[in-house]
Design a protein around this motif. Structure first.
Motif, mmCIF file in Angstrom:
data_model
loop_
_atom_site.group_PDB
_atom_site.id
_atom_site.type_symbol
_atom_site.label_atom_id
_atom_site.label_comp_id
_atom_site.label_asym_id
_atom_site.label_seq_id
_atom_site.Cartn_x
_atom_site.Cartn_y
_atom_site.Cartn_z
ATOM 1 N N THR B 116 0.813 -1.220 0.000
ATOM 2 C CA THR B 116 0.000 0.000 0.000
ATOM 3 C C THR B 116 0.848 1.272 0.000
ATOM 4 O O THR B 116 0.326 2.350 -0.257
ATOM 5 C CB THR B 116 -0.935 0.058 1.229
ATOM 6 O OG1 THR B 116 -0.155 -0.118 2.403
ATOM 7 C CG2 THR B 116 -2.004 -1.007 1.152
ATOM 8 N N LEU B 117 2.146 1.137 0.286
ATOM 9 C CA LEU B 117 2.974 2.341 0.430
ATOM 10 C C LEU B 117 2.880 3.271 -0.787
ATOM 11 O O LEU B 117 2.563 4.456 -0.656
ATOM 12 C CB LEU B 117 4.436 1.952 0.684
ATOM 13 C CG LEU B 117 5.395 3.125 0.885
ATOM 14 C CD1 LEU B 117 5.095 3.843 2.179
ATOM 15 C CD2 LEU B 117 6.850 2.675 0.863
ATOM 16 N N ALA B 118 3.147 2.726 -1.959
ATOM 17 C CA ALA B 118 3.152 3.584 -3.152
ATOM 18 C C ALA B 118 1.752 4.093 -3.501
ATOM 19 O O ALA B 118 1.594 5.280 -3.781
ATOM 20 C CB ALA B 118 3.787 2.853 -4.331
ATOM 21 N N PRO B 119 0.710 3.240 -3.474
ATOM 22 C CA PRO B 119 -0.627 3.784 -3.728
ATOM 23 C C PRO B 119 -0.982 4.929 -2.772
ATOM 24 O O PRO B 119 -1.564 5.931 -3.181
ATOM 25 C CB PRO B 119 -1.550 2.584 -3.505
ATOM 26 C CG PRO B 119 -0.701 1.412 -3.844
ATOM 27 C CD PRO B 119 0.692 1.772 -3.406
ATOM 28 N N LEU B 120 -0.584 4.794 -1.496
ATOM 29 C CA LEU B 120 -0.905 5.843 -0.528
ATOM 30 C C LEU B 120 -0.084 7.108 -0.772
ATOM 31 O O LEU B 120 -0.602 8.209 -0.760
ATOM 32 C CB LEU B 120 -0.635 5.348 0.901
ATOM 33 C CG LEU B 120 -1.597 4.321 1.479
ATOM 34 C CD1 LEU B 120 -1.099 3.819 2.825
ATOM 35 C CD2 LEU B 120 -2.980 4.914 1.630
ATOM 36 N N ALA B 167 4.467 -4.372 -7.054
ATOM 37 C CA ALA B 167 4.621 -3.629 -8.305
ATOM 38 C C ALA B 167 3.269 -3.447 -8.994
ATOM 39 O O ALA B 167 2.974 -2.380 -9.523
ATOM 40 C CB ALA B 167 5.596 -4.359 -9.228
ATOM 41 N N LEU B 168 2.436 -4.494 -8.947
ATOM 42 C CA LEU B 168 1.143 -4.417 -9.637
ATOM 43 C C LEU B 168 0.215 -3.388 -9.003
ATOM 44 O O LEU B 168 -0.675 -2.855 -9.658
ATOM 45 C CB LEU B 168 0.470 -5.787 -9.638
ATOM 46 C CG LEU B 168 1.150 -6.850 -10.512
ATOM 47 C CD1 LEU B 168 0.454 -8.190 -10.344
ATOM 48 C CD2 LEU B 168 1.159 -6.430 -11.974
ATOM 49 N N CYS B 169 0.411 -3.111 -7.716
ATOM 50 C CA CYS B 169 -0.462 -2.170 -7.021
ATOM 51 C C CYS B 169 -0.406 -0.769 -7.624
ATOM 52 O O CYS B 169 -1.284 0.053 -7.366
ATOM 53 C CB CYS B 169 -0.098 -2.086 -5.545
ATOM 54 S SG CYS B 169 -0.781 -3.453 -4.611
#
Ligand SMILES: Nc1ncnc2c1ncn2[C@@H]1O[C@H](COP(=O)(O)OP(=O)(O)OP(=O)(O)O)[C@@H](O)[C@H]1O
Ligand SMILES: [Mg+2]
Lengths: 370, 259
Positions: B116-120, B167-169
């Motif tokens: 969730t880090l990158a999406p957030l 990566a897919l997130c």
């Protein structure tokens, strides 16, 4: 975190006896060398501890209001000297009628720092902002005054534990973030930033703190234009903060070096920016590795605050020395009593920091992680 | 890995160009790692890159998301040319996912937090949405039950699958794999390759450095063979394996297939 338990704490084998005798045999007398060491240690302790206890407790004078109370033959520590001067030791020459302001600052400080240190306490972000921004402002207004209802108290009247804490807390609070920025700067891919960081760090590391304080207090005013004359204590605060930032930077850099490049690359690859990658991924791991080094620097800084005496600022130790020349309290054992008291206060703070760092390390090392 | 022989190549390839590298050169100091690389990848294409150690395979795919800057030539990703312009680099990185040989999961975060880090932080997604998204992809890589664990508690194969989910997130259009199975014990290779095959079936554009020739046969549109910083040969897998043209390719294949 992939670190072994190097605390060296002996682990009990299952089934071995836990009796004190069994413990002593295993740990103190397990061989000739060990036995000799044990006996030598016991001898040294025997030489040191009883006289110390005798001086500070058993033969000490505990009550009295004048020096005469301590002028008995073979008397130990003269604690009435400490009681009589306790206000000076804590507040320096801060006007007695205004001491409540210092007390509020102390109380507010405890109320802010303690929840910060307890992992389970809520609202860490708010707490941190309060500690770093709001609290220093409140403290400044209250301590310095010069506002309606708050008569000014020049810093030359601050002293004792108050000054020790002001210098140490400022140094600690400034040096960690500034040290982190400097450490990152030193590893930056941008040559100008890297050079600047290196020059800054190496300059401050190369100069003794006494020189820094002396320069800040005596030399700086000579270079600054007329009229621009920052407060003496403020100049020392800046000097101490920059000095300890340089040390902190090197501690943090050690932690950064322990983190594989792949961590940063993976963070960038998922789209995080430089600062996001540092704050979210690299620093949390790097700082964890160097908690002992960070706390070590804090402890060093805390004790180095005593050096402000050189520029005429009276910290706790300076204040103790100053009171020794008080003719009302000239007793033979006065100096020793005063120094033991000062040492005890410093020890309590430094030992507290050290214990807290152990606690955090253990907490971070439990379970999970590689 | 057992090929589902049914319809291995039914995956669609569009005409849209996703990656275009033309005349790309790169040096590490005096060392010329990439020499005149020309490579075009269409949307939905799966490219396997093979070659001896030190031939520049990693460097090539790391140029695609600018983990390594190239010195000469053009790299255009989905219409965005990579220059030193930081904004474009960020844009490209949002479109390109990468999976590393050493997983590079963040050890201080749980599996879910890794995802969730990158999406957030990058997409500024609300927390609940980011969590749902992460769980969706963790299910896709078949480890939703590990969401609360730390990477250090997982096996290598599980960690690599988390890395793929992470990566897919970011909903990338292109996935780069740098030897995703070569740090794994043999019994874990299949679980990772299975996930990659599935991804290929869904039409993901993929560039994969690997020596898993079974994987290449099953999913690759083209195999690119590199040696000493150059692309020596580029051919569909059947042709690449059965009728390699270049002597160095033959020698390389003889070595790998001997195992
Ligand atoms: N940061 C660097 N600085 C200097 N030389 C490098 C750097 N990274 C890679 N190289 C060199 O560039 C060459 C190509 O490296 P690269 O990692 O791209 O090879 P590779 O084909 O991926 O090899 P492998 O199969 O071992 O992973 C190697 O000789 C390597 O030593
Ligand atoms: Mg490689």
């Amino acid at each position: 975190m992939g670190m072994e338990d190097v605390s060296g704490r002996p682990r009990m084998k299952p089934g071995t006896s836990r009796s004190p005798l069994g413990w002593a045999r295993r740990n103190l007398f397990s061989g000739v060398g060990n036995t000799v060491l044990t006996l030598v240690s016991v001898y040294i302790l025997w030489m040191v501890i009883p006289p110390l206890l005798d001086f500070t407790i058993f033969s000490a004078v505990w009550t009295g209001t004048t020096r005469e109370a301590c002028l008995v033959p073979d008397a130990g520590a003269c604690w009435p000297f400490v009681w009589a001067n306790i206000d000076q030791f804590i507040y320096g020459r801060y006007p007695p009628s205004e001491i409540w302001r210092v007390n509020i600052v102390f109380a507010l400080g405890i109320a802010t720092i303690v929840p910060m240190l307890i992992p389970a306490a809520p609202a860490k972000r708010f707490n941190l902002i309060f500690l770093l921004v709001v609290y220093p402002l409140i403290a400044l207004v209250l301590l310095a005054g010069d506002r309606p209802g708050l008569p000014p108290v020049p810093t030359s009247e601050w002293g004792g534990l108050l000054v020790t804490l002001v210098v140490a807390v400022t140094g600690i609070v400034v040096s960690l973030p500034l040290g982190i920025v400097l450490a990152l700067g030193r590893r930056s891919s941008m040559p100008a930033i890297r050079m600047l960081s290196i020059v800054f760090i190496e300059f401050w590391r190369g100069v003794p703190l006494i020189t820094v304080l002396f320069m800040a207090s005596v030399m700086l005013p000579l270079f600054l234009p007329e009229g621009l004359n920052p407060d003496n204590l403020l100049r020392c605060l800046v000097g101490v903060a920059l000095f300890s930032s340089a040390y902190m930077a090197e501690v943090v850099r050690g932690g950064l070096q322990a983190i594989p490049a792949g961590q940063y690359e993976a963070a960038r690859a998922v789209g995080l920016g430089y600062w996001q990658a540092m704050i979210g991924v690299v620093l949390p791991q790097a700082l964890r590795h160097v908690i002992p080094g960070i706390v070590n620097t804090f402890i060093g800084l805390f004790k180095d605050t005593t050096l402000v005496l050189i520029v005429g600022i009276f910290d706790l130790l300076g204040q103790v020395r100053a009171q020794l020349s008080d003719p009302n309290w000239t007793v033979p054992q006065g100096a020793l009593t005063g120094y033991i008291f000062a040492a005890l206060v410093f020890w309590v703070f430094c030992f507290g920091m050290s214990q807290y760092s152990n606690f955090m390390e253990r907490r971070l090392n439990t379970g999970h992680e590689r | 890995m057992s090929a589902d022989n049914a319809a291995p190549k039914k995956m669609s390839v569009s005409d849209k160009t996703m990656i275009e590298m033309s005349g790309v050169h790169k040096w590490f100091g005096d060392f010329h790692v990439l020499k005149d690389i020309n490579l075009t990848v269409k949307e939905g294409e799966r490219i396997v890159i093979a070659g001896p150690s030190g031939s520049g395979k990693s460097t090539l795919i790391r140029c695609i998301n600018h983990l390594e800057p190239h010195d000469e030539g053009r790299i255009v990703i989905d219409g965005i040319e990579l220059t030193e312009d930081l904004k474009r680099i960020d844009e490209v990185r949002r479109e390109v996912g990468m999976v590393f040989q050493q997983f590079n999961l963040f050890p201080h975060m749980t599996v879910l937090e890794n995802c969730t880090l990158a999406p957030l932080w990058v997409r500024k997604m609300p927390e609940a949405d980011a969590r749902d998204l992460a769980m969706k992809f963790l299910e896709r890589v078949r480890i939703p039950e590990q969401a609360g664990k730390y990477p250090g508690q997982l096996s290598g194969g599980q960690q690599q699958r988390v890395a793929i989910a992470r990566a897919l997130c970011m909903n990338p259009k292109i996935m780069l794999f740098d030897e995703p199975t070569s740090a794994l014990d043999p019994e874990m290779i299949k679980e990772v390759l299975d996930v990659m095959v599935e991804l290929a079936r869904e039409g993901m554009t993929m560039l994969c450095v690997t020596h898993e020739m079974g994987f290449a046969r099953e999913v690759a549109n083209r195999v690119v063979f590199m040696d000493e910083g150059e692309i020596i040969e580029e051919a569909p897998p059947e042709e690449f394996f059965s009728a390699p043209k270049n002597a160095r390719t033959k020698e390389f294949l003889a070595q790998i297939l001997a195992h």
